[in-house]
Write a protein that holds these residues in place. Structure first.
Motif, PDB file in Angstrom:
ATOM      1  N   GLU A 166      56.491 -67.289 -19.264  1.00 54.52           N
ATOM      2  CA  GLU A 166      57.546 -66.307 -19.064  1.00 54.52           C
ATOM      3  C   GLU A 166      58.751 -66.954 -18.406  1.00 54.52           C
ATOM      4  OE1 GLU A 166      56.499 -62.244 -17.663  1.00 54.52           O
ATOM      5  OE2 GLU A 166      54.578 -63.177 -17.182  1.00 54.52           O
ATOM      6  N   LYS A 167      59.902 -66.294 -18.571  1.00 56.75           N
ATOM      7  CA  LYS A 167      61.085 -66.650 -17.805  1.00 56.75           C
ATOM      8  C   LYS A 167      61.211 -65.602 -16.707  1.00 56.75           C
ATOM      9  CE  LYS A 167      65.896 -68.048 -18.233  1.00 56.75           C
ATOM     10  NZ  LYS A 167      67.017 -68.317 -19.174  1.00 56.75           N
ATOM     11  N   LEU A 168      60.987 -66.008 -15.483  1.00 57.77           N
ATOM     12  CA  LEU A 168      60.898 -65.092 -14.364  1.00 57.77           C
ATOM     13  C   LEU A 168      62.162 -65.143 -13.526  1.00 57.77           C
ATOM     14  CD1 LEU A 168      57.235 -65.960 -13.323  1.00 57.77           C
ATOM     15  CD2 LEU A 168      58.004 -64.074 -14.777  1.00 57.77           C
ATOM     16  N   THR A 169      62.603 -63.990 -13.074  1.00 60.93           N
ATOM     17  CA  THR A 169      63.786 -63.899 -12.223  1.00 60.93           C
ATOM     18  C   THR A 169      63.367 -63.830 -10.769  1.00 60.93           C
ATOM     19  OG1 THR A 169      65.082 -62.775 -13.927  1.00 60.93           O
ATOM     20  CG2 THR A 169      65.841 -62.534 -11.659  1.00 60.93           C
ATOM     21  N   ILE A 170      63.941 -64.698  -9.946  1.00 60.15           N
ATOM     22  CA  ILE A 170      63.673 -64.724  -8.512  1.00 60.15           C
ATOM     23  C   ILE A 170      64.935 -64.270  -7.790  1.00 60.15           C
ATOM     24  CG2 ILE A 170      62.999 -66.133  -6.535  1.00 60.15           C
ATOM     25  CD1 ILE A 170      60.802 -65.875  -8.593  1.00 60.15           C
ATOM     26  N   ARG A 171      64.891 -63.067  -7.242  1.00 62.19           N
ATOM     27  CA  ARG A 171      66.010 -62.572  -6.440  1.00 62.19           C
ATOM     28  C   ARG A 171      65.816 -63.028  -5.001  1.00 62.19           C
ATOM     29  NH1 ARG A 171      65.217 -56.391  -7.848  1.00 62.19           N
ATOM     30  NH2 ARG A 171      63.077 -57.156  -7.578  1.00 62.19           N
ATOM     31  N   HIS A 172      66.910 -63.453  -4.369  1.00 59.65           N
ATOM     32  CA  HIS A 172      66.819 -64.065  -3.047  1.00 59.65           C
ATOM     33  C   HIS A 172      68.119 -63.848  -2.282  1.00 59.65           C
ATOM     34  CE1 HIS A 172      69.466 -67.361  -4.376  1.00 59.65           C
ATOM     35  NE2 HIS A 172      68.841 -67.248  -5.532  1.00 59.65           N
ATOM     36  N   ASN A 173      68.126 -64.282  -1.044  1.00 62.60           N
ATOM     37  CA  ASN A 173      69.319 -64.143  -0.213  1.00 62.60           C
ATOM     38  C   ASN A 173      70.452 -65.002  -0.755  1.00 62.60           C
ATOM     39  OD1 ASN A 173      70.919 -63.240   1.876  1.00 62.60           O
ATOM     40  ND2 ASN A 173      69.678 -64.123   3.503  1.00 62.60           N
TER      41      ASN A 173
ATOM     42  N   VAL B  40      61.647 -63.224  -2.738  1.00 64.75           N
ATOM     43  CA  VAL B  40      61.250 -64.238  -1.764  1.00 64.75           C
ATOM     44  C   VAL B  40      62.276 -64.300  -0.641  1.00 64.75           C
ATOM     45  CG1 VAL B  40      62.423 -66.119  -2.997  1.00 64.75           C
ATOM     46  CG2 VAL B  40      60.488 -66.655  -1.508  1.00 64.75           C
ATOM     47  N   ALA B  41      61.802 -64.621   0.560  1.00 63.76           N
ATOM     48  CA  ALA B  41      62.676 -64.806   1.721  1.00 63.76           C
ATOM     49  C   ALA B  41      62.158 -66.015   2.490  1.00 63.76           C
ATOM     50  CB  ALA B  41      62.680 -63.562   2.609  1.00 63.76           C
ATOM     51  N   TRP B  42      63.011 -66.544   3.351  1.00 62.30           N
ATOM     52  CA  TRP B  42      62.616 -67.692   4.179  1.00 62.30           C
ATOM     53  C   TRP B  42      63.073 -67.455   5.601  1.00 62.30           C
ATOM     54  CZ3 TRP B  42      65.254 -68.592  -0.561  1.00 62.30           C
ATOM     55  CH2 TRP B  42      66.651 -68.527  -0.489  1.00 62.30           C
ATOM     56  N   THR B  43      62.155 -67.637   6.554  1.00 61.28           N
ATOM     57  CA  THR B  43      62.477 -67.420   7.960  1.00 61.28           C
ATOM     58  C   THR B  43      61.350 -67.945   8.839  1.00 61.28           C
ATOM     59  OG1 THR B  43      63.258 -65.749   9.547  1.00 61.28           O
ATOM     60  CG2 THR B  43      61.409 -65.137   8.139  1.00 61.28           C
ATOM     61  N   GLY B  44      61.604 -68.018  10.151  1.00 58.54           N
ATOM     62  CA  GLY B  44      60.561 -68.376  11.098  1.00 58.54           C
ATOM     63  C   GLY B  44      59.483 -67.306  11.138  1.00 58.54           C
TER      64      GLY B  44
ATOM     65  N   PRO C 258      57.163 -72.555  13.065  1.00 61.23           N
ATOM     66  CA  PRO C 258      57.360 -72.941  11.667  1.00 61.23           C
ATOM     67  C   PRO C 258      58.117 -71.877  10.881  1.00 61.23           C
ATOM     68  CG  PRO C 258      55.104 -72.215  12.032  1.00 61.23           C
ATOM     69  CD  PRO C 258      55.768 -72.239  13.371  1.00 61.23           C
ATOM     70  N   ALA C 259      58.964 -72.334   9.974  1.00 62.78           N
ATOM     71  CA  ALA C 259      59.620 -71.438   9.019  1.00 62.78           C
ATOM     72  C   ALA C 259      58.862 -71.521   7.700  1.00 62.78           C
ATOM     73  CB  ALA C 259      61.076 -71.844   8.820  1.00 62.78           C
ATOM     74  N   TYR C 260      58.643 -70.381   7.080  1.00 65.37           N
ATOM     75  CA  TYR C 260      57.902 -70.305   5.821  1.00 65.37           C
ATOM     76  C   TYR C 260      58.712 -69.559   4.766  1.00 65.37           C
ATOM     77  CZ  TYR C 260      53.604 -71.044   8.675  1.00 65.37           C
ATOM     78  OH  TYR C 260      52.637 -71.521   9.526  1.00 65.37           O
ATOM     79  N   PHE C 261      58.258 -69.692   3.512  1.00 64.73           N
ATOM     80  CA  PHE C 261      58.621 -68.722   2.481  1.00 64.73           C
ATOM     81  C   PHE C 261      57.704 -67.512   2.630  1.00 64.73           C
ATOM     82  CE2 PHE C 261      59.942 -72.642   0.063  1.00 64.73           C
ATOM     83  CZ  PHE C 261      61.303 -72.370   0.120  1.00 64.73           C
ATOM     84  N   PHE C 262      58.267 -66.331   2.414  1.00 58.26           N
ATOM     85  CA  PHE C 262      57.507 -65.084   2.424  1.00 58.26           C
ATOM     86  C   PHE C 262      57.727 -64.334   1.113  1.00 58.26           C
ATOM     87  CE2 PHE C 262      57.852 -65.980   6.914  1.00 58.26           C
ATOM     88  CZ  PHE C 262      56.686 -65.479   7.470  1.00 58.26           C
ATOM     89  N   VAL C 263      56.673 -63.669   0.650  1.00 64.68           N
ATOM     90  CA  VAL C 263      56.776 -62.757  -0.493  1.00 64.68           C
ATOM     91  C   VAL C 263      56.110 -61.438  -0.097  1.00 64.68           C
ATOM     92  CG1 VAL C 263      56.780 -64.659  -2.164  1.00 64.68           C
ATOM     93  CG2 VAL C 263      54.609 -63.566  -1.549  1.00 64.68           C
ATOM     94  N   ARG C 264      56.188 -60.455  -0.985  1.00 65.98           N
ATOM     95  CA  ARG C 264      55.525 -59.177  -0.703  1.00 65.98           C
ATOM     96  C   ARG C 264      54.014 -59.372  -0.598  1.00 65.98           C
ATOM     97  NH1 ARG C 264      58.474 -57.885  -4.925  1.00 65.98           N
ATOM     98  NH2 ARG C 264      56.616 -57.516  -6.206  1.00 65.98           N
TER      99      ARG C 264
END
Length: 297
Positions: A28-35, A88-92, A214-220
């Motif tokens: 698939e071609k997947l769309t990743i919405r992000h900041n 997806v988001a990224w934060t501590g 640590p900062a990570y990627f987060f998803v639902r």
């Protein structure tokens, strides 16, 4: 006979095509919405680039990236992630975040985010040169955005902290003398100061404050597929050296290694009472050793 041969060959060929169709259908071609990233700063560009590096390892799917129309502060970003408005988001990290969202527990900065140096007003270095003990530091006032996990960490260690609602206000409050120093991850202050040349701010030279952050990627919470893809890509990048190549060749990180003189500073270590129990401290491949930094990369 020849017609019978060709009919059999065609049947075999069609059978192969039909049985292979589900494999192709999975791609698939997947769309990743992000900041929003563009025009925000080196830190956002680094984290977004690492996300793309991780997902480039997914041979099954391709990805297109859709940024938010405006930069989302941390609280807004996390609310939009929980609501499914971004992927997806990224934060501590923190205990609270890890109960509400699904973390990919690979530190984006190899733990560098928990090494803090300060932005101060120009001309104030002597005040910090006089800090020899942690008690000395506790007599000075820091500031943070009110919702950041760092605010609770610093206060729990007995450091006076002024909280504000807006990140941008912190620089003008410091310039105006409302507080003494702005603790930042060691990769952050030079680019932040350069982005505000009108303000008489500089990087403090004497102190290093360290705590696990640590900062990570987060998803639902339910987005296991994307979480698995990101984690698999990051781990492959660690194994083949691409993660370290990306990390140490990044101009922001190189700037830190050249300018921060981390091992020459007076270091104060404090606890992070909000660090989750599942933090993978036991895996040395994930963490930076500041006493073993490359001279150049």
């Amino acid at each position: 006979m020849r017609n019978l041969y060709w009919k059999k060959w065609c049947l075999v060929f069609m059978s192969l095509v039909l049985t292979s169709q589900p494999c192709f259908a999975l791609a698939e071609k997947l769309t990743i919405r992000h900041n929003k990233v563009e025009g925000i700063g080196a830190k956002e560009e680094y984290q977004f680039g690492l996300l793309k590096l991780a997902l480039d390892y997914d041979a099954q799917n391709t990805y297109q990236y859709q940024p938010a129309s405006r930069f989302l502060p941390q609280v807004t970003m996390m609310e939009q992630l929980k609501a499914g408005e971004i992927e997806v988001a990224w934060t501590g990290t923190s205990k609270e975040l890890e109960t509400e969202l699904l973390p990919i527990r690979i530190p984006l900065y190899k733990g560098l985010l928990g090494h803090r140096i300060f932005i101060i007003r120009e001309g104030n270095q002597a005040k910090f040169d006089a800090v020899d003990t942690f008690s000395d530091l506790q007599r000075l006032t820091a500031a943070q955005e009110r919702t950041w996990a760092d605010t609770k960490i610093l206060r729990s260690a007995g450091i006076p902290v002024i909280g504000t609602r807006r990140y941008e206000n912190l620089f003008y409050m410091l310039e105006g003398g409302r507080y003494d120093y702005f603790p930042r991850g060691v990769h952050e202050p030079w680019s932040e100061i350069a982005a505000r040349p009108e303000l008489p701010l500089t990087v403090e030279k004497h102190i290093l404050l360290k705590y696990p952050m640590p900062a990570y990627f987060f998803v639902r919470k339910d987005n296991f597929n994307l979480a698995n893809k990101i984690e698999a890509g990051l781990r492959q990048a660690i194994r083949d050296g691409s993660f370290d190549d990306y990390f140490f060749s990044n101009p922001m990180i190189k700037d830190v290694i050249e300018k921060a003189h981390l091992t020459e500073r007076v270091m104060f270590e404090i606890d992070n009472p909000n660090i989750p129990d599942a933090t993978p401290f036991e895996d040395p491949s994930l963490w930076l050793d500041i006493n073993n930094l490359p001279l150049s990369k």
